[in-house]
Design a protein around this motif. Structure first.
Motif, short mmCIF file in Angstrom:
data_model
loop_
_atom_site.label_atom_id
_atom_site.label_comp_id
_atom_site.label_asym_id
_atom_site.label_seq_id
_atom_site.Cartn_x
_atom_site.Cartn_y
_atom_site.Cartn_z
N GLY A 195 0.90 -1.22 0.00
CA GLY A 195 0.14 0.00 -0.05
C GLY A 195 0.85 1.16 -0.05
O GLY A 195 2.24 1.17 0.17
N ALA A 196 0.23 2.16 -0.23
CA ALA A 196 0.90 3.61 -0.39
C ALA A 196 0.07 4.74 -0.06
O ALA A 196 -1.28 4.33 -0.41
CB ALA A 196 1.84 3.84 -1.53
N GLN A 197 0.18 6.15 0.37
CA GLN A 197 -0.64 7.09 0.49
C GLN A 197 0.01 8.43 -0.22
O GLN A 197 1.29 8.35 -0.33
CB GLN A 197 -0.89 7.54 1.97
N VAL A 198 -0.84 9.35 -0.62
CA VAL A 198 -0.30 10.39 -1.41
C VAL A 198 -1.35 11.59 -1.18
O VAL A 198 -2.55 11.41 -0.95
CB VAL A 198 -0.07 10.15 -2.88
N VAL A 199 -0.98 12.62 -1.19
CA VAL A 199 -1.86 13.86 -0.80
C VAL A 199 -2.01 14.54 -2.15
O VAL A 199 -1.37 14.82 -2.79
CB VAL A 199 -1.07 14.91 0.12
N LEU A 200 -3.67 14.44 -2.48
CA LEU A 200 -4.11 15.13 -3.62
C LEU A 200 -5.00 16.19 -3.36
O LEU A 200 -6.12 15.76 -2.53
CB LEU A 200 -4.57 14.06 -4.65
N GLY A 201 -5.12 17.53 -3.72
CA GLY A 201 -5.84 18.72 -3.34
C GLY A 201 -6.04 18.65 -2.27
O GLY A 201 -7.26 19.14 -1.62
N GLY A 202 -5.16 18.42 -1.29
CA GLY A 202 -4.97 18.44 0.31
C GLY A 202 -5.85 17.63 1.10
O GLY A 202 -5.98 17.45 2.09
N LYS A 203 -6.04 16.30 0.32
CA LYS A 203 -6.78 15.09 0.88
C LYS A 203 -5.77 14.08 0.90
O LYS A 203 -5.09 13.75 -0.28
CB LYS A 203 -8.18 14.70 -0.01
N THR A 204 -5.81 13.28 1.66
CA THR A 204 -5.03 12.07 1.90
C THR A 204 -5.54 10.57 1.14
O THR A 204 -6.72 10.39 1.58
CB THR A 204 -4.60 11.62 3.28
N VAL A 205 -4.83 10.52 0.12
CA VAL A 205 -5.41 9.28 -0.84
C VAL A 205 -4.87 8.03 -0.40
O VAL A 205 -3.50 7.89 -0.42
CB VAL A 205 -5.14 9.57 -2.19
N SER A 206 -5.51 7.08 -0.31
CA SER A 206 -5.20 5.67 -0.02
C SER A 206 -4.83 4.62 -1.13
O SER A 206 -5.97 4.93 -2.00
CB SER A 206 -5.79 4.83 1.12
N ILE A 207 -3.94 3.76 -1.45
CA ILE A 207 -3.68 2.86 -2.19
C ILE A 207 -3.52 1.81 -1.83
O ILE A 207 -2.16 1.44 -0.87
CB ILE A 207 -2.74 3.29 -3.45
N THR A 208 -4.09 0.64 -2.22
CA THR A 208 -3.77 -1.04 -1.66
C THR A 208 -3.66 -1.77 -2.83
O THR A 208 -4.88 -1.56 -3.79
CB THR A 208 -4.73 -1.32 -0.35
N GLY A 209 -2.99 -2.76 -3.03
CA GLY A 209 -3.02 -3.73 -3.91
C GLY A 209 -2.37 -5.11 -3.51
O GLY A 209 -1.73 -5.10 -2.64
N ILE A 210 -2.93 -6.10 -4.16
CA ILE A 210 -2.69 -7.59 -4.15
C ILE A 210 -2.19 -8.00 -5.48
O ILE A 210 -2.81 -7.68 -6.51
CB ILE A 210 -3.54 -8.35 -3.20
N SER A 211 -1.46 -9.08 -5.38
CA SER A 211 -1.21 -9.92 -6.62
C SER A 211 -0.97 -11.35 -6.28
O SER A 211 -0.48 -11.84 -4.95
CB SER A 211 -0.10 -9.37 -7.33
N LYS A 212 -0.83 -12.18 -7.23
CA LYS A 212 -0.51 -13.62 -6.98
C LYS A 212 0.21 -14.00 -8.61
O LYS A 212 -0.04 -13.49 -9.60
CB LYS A 212 -1.89 -14.53 -6.95
N GLY A 213 1.09 -15.09 -8.47
CA GLY A 213 1.81 -15.51 -9.48
C GLY A 213 3.20 -15.71 -9.03
O GLY A 213 3.64 -15.54 -8.19
N ALA A 214 3.51 -17.15 -9.72
CA ALA A 214 4.84 -17.57 -9.21
C ALA A 214 5.71 -18.14 -10.62
O ALA A 214 6.80 -18.36 -10.75
CB ALA A 214 4.87 -18.37 -8.16
N GLY A 215 4.59 -19.05 -11.47
CA GLY A 215 4.98 -19.57 -12.51
C GLY A 215 4.20 -19.25 -13.98
O GLY A 215 3.07 -18.67 -13.49
N MET A 216 4.80 -19.56 -15.03
CA MET A 216 4.04 -19.28 -16.27
C MET A 216 4.03 -17.70 -16.24
O MET A 216 2.92 -17.06 -16.58
CB MET A 216 2.82 -20.08 -16.43
N ILE A 217 5.06 -17.08 -16.06
CA ILE A 217 5.14 -15.56 -15.91
C ILE A 217 5.91 -15.10 -17.11
O ILE A 217 7.37 -15.22 -17.21
CB ILE A 217 5.80 -15.15 -14.56
N ARG A 218 5.39 -14.26 -17.93
CA ARG A 218 5.91 -13.61 -18.80
C ARG A 218 5.33 -12.31 -19.11
O ARG A 218 4.04 -11.82 -19.28
CB ARG A 218 6.07 -14.69 -20.13
N PRO A 219 6.10 -11.13 -19.65
CA PRO A 219 5.34 -9.89 -19.92
C PRO A 219 4.17 -9.99 -20.97
O PRO A 219 4.27 -10.93 -21.72
CB PRO A 219 6.49 -8.99 -20.62
N ASN A 220 3.13 -9.32 -21.03
CA ASN A 220 1.96 -9.13 -21.89
C ASN A 220 1.08 -9.91 -21.64
O ASN A 220 0.38 -10.58 -22.61
CB ASN A 220 2.65 -9.28 -23.16
N MET A 221 0.46 -10.41 -20.65
CA MET A 221 0.83 -10.21 -19.32
C MET A 221 1.51 -11.76 -18.70
O MET A 221 1.78 -12.52 -19.74
CB MET A 221 0.22 -9.76 -18.38
#
Length: 409
Positions: A165-191
């Motif tokens: 996660g991360a936070q950033v201030v936009l227009g004087g408001k604190t904005v939150s960001i959170t993400g999850i992912s999964k993957g370990a094999g059969m991994i190559r760009p695109n996607m």
């Protein structure tokens, strides 16, 4: 074990206003494991997605594309692990739709307002009855702070949950960001065989969401490779719930747009790199940086040639500075007019090759010292221009073969 991947920091997995997550055990493939996740969005959320380039894409990928194309507001995500519902033809589409219909009825929304996602074994029928039976438990579990449970609930061969996660201030408001992912094999760009979900309470115009999701994918998930195989199920979904209370972001070129993209890209890159760090059997995390190209595209060609090469990856596993393999990969990357006398090669601070040949001051023990590290940077200079690109990969170990030989057991 993952390569230098810390456990999720619970204090930085921020709840996102306007969004709830529920996780259940539906027995999709194995009893007693989290394998069903629902994400519930309140009205007014902006949603976009980026999906696999594999033409043999899974049923849920096809449905997601169709549902997003309707222009309706998305209200829910339905995610299962244990079964990819890929290579299942018309029956797979029918089963995926049945699960969406069941959830739509429980939420009193249109079926097209649901995005389904599946990951797991390919070419086996989706156990839609088990998924439908598990919906009530998942809905009862729904709450804003369920990010870690969701990260665990989408794992397949992953050895650790991936959440940032991360936070950033936009227009004087604190904005939150959170993400999850999964993957370990059969991994190559695109996607890759990966699922990624990144949410923010920032206010973002729906018309901007496609550009935002594409730029986040291009700067993160399209820069990782484990084994060079492009999967059938890759999906990255970006959600803005529009609850932070600042003036909506209308452009990624303005101050707020740049700040939001930078913060979200930090989360996306952490998630993408976590997939490589947890690559099947990985013991080393490798950054491949290619400088001095005429275009970014030719830098990517060289970087991917190195990162995909089984010979390079097994050499890193063995800590064997057989670095001619890297130069060979540079040579076959597809730059027809490449001048080999302009090539420079570094391992971290060790200058291995210069002007296309072995650096007179290079000593093999220096190369071996670097290759024994758990994190290594390969840097190639092409001497053709000013473009630069970076990708992230891992080594190939005996364990990779074992995991994939026994995957369906």
């Amino acid at each position: 074990m993952p390569v230098n991947l810390p456990p999720p920091d619970l204090e930085k997995l921020f709840p996102i206003a306007g969004m709830r997550i529920g996780v259940a055990e539906a027995g999709v493939r194995k009893v007693g494991r989290k394998d069903l996740t629902v994400v519930l969005l309140e009205e007014g959320a902006s949603v976009s997605g980026v999906f696999t380039s594999n033409r043999f894409c899974a049923a849920p990928v096809q449905m997601c594309r169709d549902h997003l194309a309707t222009g309706q507001a998305m209200r829910a995500l339905l995610i299962n692990t244990g079964n990819a519902n890929a290579g299942t033809g018309a029956d797979g589409l029918a089963r995926a739709r049945k699960t969406c219909v069941a959830l739509a009825q429980k939420l009193s929304i249109n079926v097209e307002q649901i995005l389904p996602f599946s990951t797991g074994v390919i070419m086996e029928p989706l156990p839609d009855d088990r998924i439908i039976a598990g919906l009530d438990a998942a809905l009862a579990d729904a709450k804003p702070g369920n990010w870690l449970r969701a990260a665990e609930g989408i794992m397949t061969t992953d050895t650790a949950p991936k959440a940032f996660g991360a936070q950033v201030v936009l227009g004087g408001k604190t904005v939150s960001i959170t993400g999850i992912s999964k993957g370990a094999g059969m991994i190559r760009p695109n996607m890759a065989t990966m699922l990624g979900f990144i949410a923010t309470d920032a206010c973002v115009n729906q018309n901007l969401m496609k550009q935002l999701s594409l730029e986040l994918a291009e700067g993160s998930f399209n820069r990782v490779t484990v084994d060079g195989d492009t999967s059938t199920n890759d999906s990255l979904v970006v959600i803005a719930t529009n609850r932070a209370g600042h003036t909506p972001v209308e452009s990624l070129d303005g101050p707020d747009g740049r700040a939001l993209k930078t913060a979200m890209l930090e989360v996306a890159r952490n998630l993408a790199q976590a997939i490589v760090r947890d690559g099947e059997g990985a013991t080393k995390f490798i950054t491949v940086q290619v400088d001095g190209g005429r275009t970014a595209e030719e830098c990517r060609k060289v970087a991917y040639a190195i990162a995909h090469s089984p010979l390079v990856k097994t050499a890193f596993y063995a800590s064997d500075p057989n670095l001619g393999r890297i130069l060979a990969a540079v040579g076959y990357a597809g730059i027809d007019d490449l001048d080999q006398t302009g090539i420079e090669l570094y391992l971290d601070d060790v200058h291995v090759a210069t002007r296309g040949g072995r650096n007179p001051t290079y000593r093999e023990e220096d190369g071996q010292r670097v290759m024994k590290q758990s994190e290594i940077t390969v840097r190639v200079g092409l001497g053709r221009g000013t473009a630069t690109e970076t990708v992230w990969t891992c080594d190939f170990s005996h364990e990779y073969v074992t995991i994939n030989a026994d995957y369906r057991s």
